[in-house]
Design an enzyme around this catalytic site. Structure first.
Site, PDB file in Angstrom:
ATOM      1  N   GLU A   1       0.748  -1.261   0.041  1.00  0.00           N
ATOM      2  CA  GLU A   1      -0.253  -0.296  -0.504  1.00  0.00           C
ATOM      3  C   GLU A   1       0.973   1.193  -0.340  1.00  0.00           C
ATOM      4  O   GLU A   1       1.783   1.276   1.113  1.00  0.00           O
ATOM      5  CB  GLU A   1      -1.146  -0.153   0.997  1.00  0.00           C
ATOM      6  CG  GLU A   1      -1.668   1.465   0.802  1.00  0.00           C
ATOM      7  CD  GLU A   1      -2.576   1.767   2.974  1.00  0.00           C
ATOM      8  OE1 GLU A   1      -2.791   0.796   3.416  1.00  0.00           O
ATOM      9  OE2 GLU A   1      -2.671   3.056   2.887  1.00  0.00           O
TER      10      GLU A   1
ATOM     11  N   ARG B   1       1.001  10.292   0.374  1.00  0.00           N
ATOM     12  CA  ARG B   1       0.600  11.736   1.358  1.00  0.00           C
ATOM     13  C   ARG B   1       2.032  12.167   1.551  1.00  0.00           C
ATOM     14  O   ARG B   1       2.363  13.268   1.657  1.00  0.00           O
ATOM     15  CB  ARG B   1       1.800  10.699   2.114  1.00  0.00           C
ATOM     16  CG  ARG B   1      -0.051  10.445   3.191  1.00  0.00           C
ATOM     17  CD  ARG B   1       0.195  10.069   4.678  1.00  0.00           C
ATOM     18  NE  ARG B   1      -0.248   9.468   4.839  1.00  0.00           N
ATOM     19  CZ  ARG B   1      -0.430   7.489   6.470  1.00  0.00           C
ATOM     20  NH1 ARG B   1       0.712   7.762   6.611  1.00  0.00           N
ATOM     21  NH2 ARG B   1      -1.143   7.010   6.375  1.00  0.00           N
TER      22      ARG B   1
ATOM     23  N   THR C   1      -4.182   6.194   1.895  1.00  0.00           N
ATOM     24  CA  THR C   1      -4.240   7.717   1.600  1.00  0.00           C
ATOM     25  C   THR C   1      -4.759   8.317   0.255  1.00  0.00           C
ATOM     26  O   THR C   1      -4.907   9.410   0.223  1.00  0.00           O
ATOM     27  CB  THR C   1      -3.185   8.581   2.267  1.00  0.00           C
ATOM     28  OG1 THR C   1      -2.791   7.728   2.771  1.00  0.00           O
ATOM     29  CG2 THR C   1      -3.352  10.039   3.669  1.00  0.00           C
TER      30      THR C   1
ATOM     31  N   LYS D   1     -11.701  -0.808   5.864  1.00  0.00           N
ATOM     32  CA  LYS D   1     -10.399  -0.789   6.891  1.00  0.00           C
ATOM     33  C   LYS D   1     -10.508   0.071   7.843  1.00  0.00           C
ATOM     34  O   LYS D   1     -11.856   0.762   7.617  1.00  0.00           O
ATOM     35  CB  LYS D   1      -9.025   0.153   5.746  1.00  0.00           C
ATOM     36  CG  LYS D   1      -8.816   0.754   7.120  1.00  0.00           C
ATOM     37  CD  LYS D   1      -6.875   2.107   5.971  1.00  0.00           C
ATOM     38  CE  LYS D   1      -6.475   2.669   6.622  1.00  0.00           C
ATOM     39  NZ  LYS D   1      -5.310   3.033   6.215  1.00  0.00           N
TER      40      LYS D   1
END
Ligand code: 3PG
Length: 218
Positions: free
Chosen positions: A49, A53, A77, A137
């Site tokens: 993953e 960011r 994100t 998640k």
């Protein structure tokens, strides 16, 4: 209201079933991408993953897809539909969001790459559930109630599975994975920035292998 396709559900189940540990990767230097990916894959990791960011996130996804076609590479994100599209365009095979918006849940229904929406409350889960999402998640797992919360969710949502992330460490991953509604756990403990900056790729491989071994997987 449209509903999530069976194909998307199967894809997300395949991703979460590929490896119980999901390293959350934030790239500060593009030169780190391939050696870091290799270190994790050599340690037995099968899901990567990459967070958006940093400015290098999209490029890293592209590089990792080319270098490691045998593992799942996705974007984390992701906070808006535009980022979702950009991640798909560079080859992300799944999309993870820290939370949900109606826009993102809707977008995920018809997108190419399947969505693992982030939730921390039952109300957010109900929004996704109504649209057919059954895999989420759970973020930020430790501060949102951790193992006790996941046990409580199994009452009203017996057919929902989670990938908890946020505050999970090598020592606690196994406790989460022992829950029937947890399919995988994620975290940054697998990608310590000090080891990345030092180029300690062997150390990252060892950490991944030891973390999986602690679960009896490698
Ligand atoms: C995430 O985006 O999933 C989290 O930042 C990971 O949390 P951690 O650093 O506590 O593992």
């Amino acid at each position: 209201m449209s509903r999530l396709s069976t194909q998307h559900r199967h894809q997300i189940q395949s991703v979460l079933g590929a490896c119980p540990l999901v390293p959350v990767i934030s790239i500060q230097d593009p030169d780190h991408v391939v050696p870091l990916g290799r270190a994790l894959v050599e340690g037995g990791i099968r899901i990567l993953e990459v967070t958006l960011r940093t400015e290098h996130g999209l490029g890293a996804i592209h590089q990792l897809r080319r270098a490691f076609p045998e593992v799942w590479v996705g974007a984390g994100t992701v906070v808006g539909a535009n980022q979702y599209r950009q991640a798909e365009a560079v080859g992300a095979q799944f999309i993870i969001t820290p939370g949900v918006t109606a826009e993102l849940l809707e977008f995920g229904l018809t997108a190419h790459a399947p969505l693992l929406p982030g939730v921390s409350t039952t109300s957010e889960m109900m929004m996704g559930y109504a649209m057919g999402y059954r895999e989420f998640k759970f973020f930020p797992a430790e501060v949102a109630g951790g193992i006790a919360a996941l046990k409580a969710f199994s009452g009203p949502f017996p057919d929902v599975s989670f990938c908890p992330t946020g505050g999970i460490r090598q020592e606690t991953a196994g406790d989460y994975l022992a829950l029937p509604n947890v399919k995988a756990v994620g975290g940054t403990w697998l990608t310590p920035q000090d080891r990345i900056e030092a180029g300690d790729w062997a150390g990252i491989t060892e950490l991944a292998a030891a973390s999986l071994k602690g679960l009896g997987q490698f």
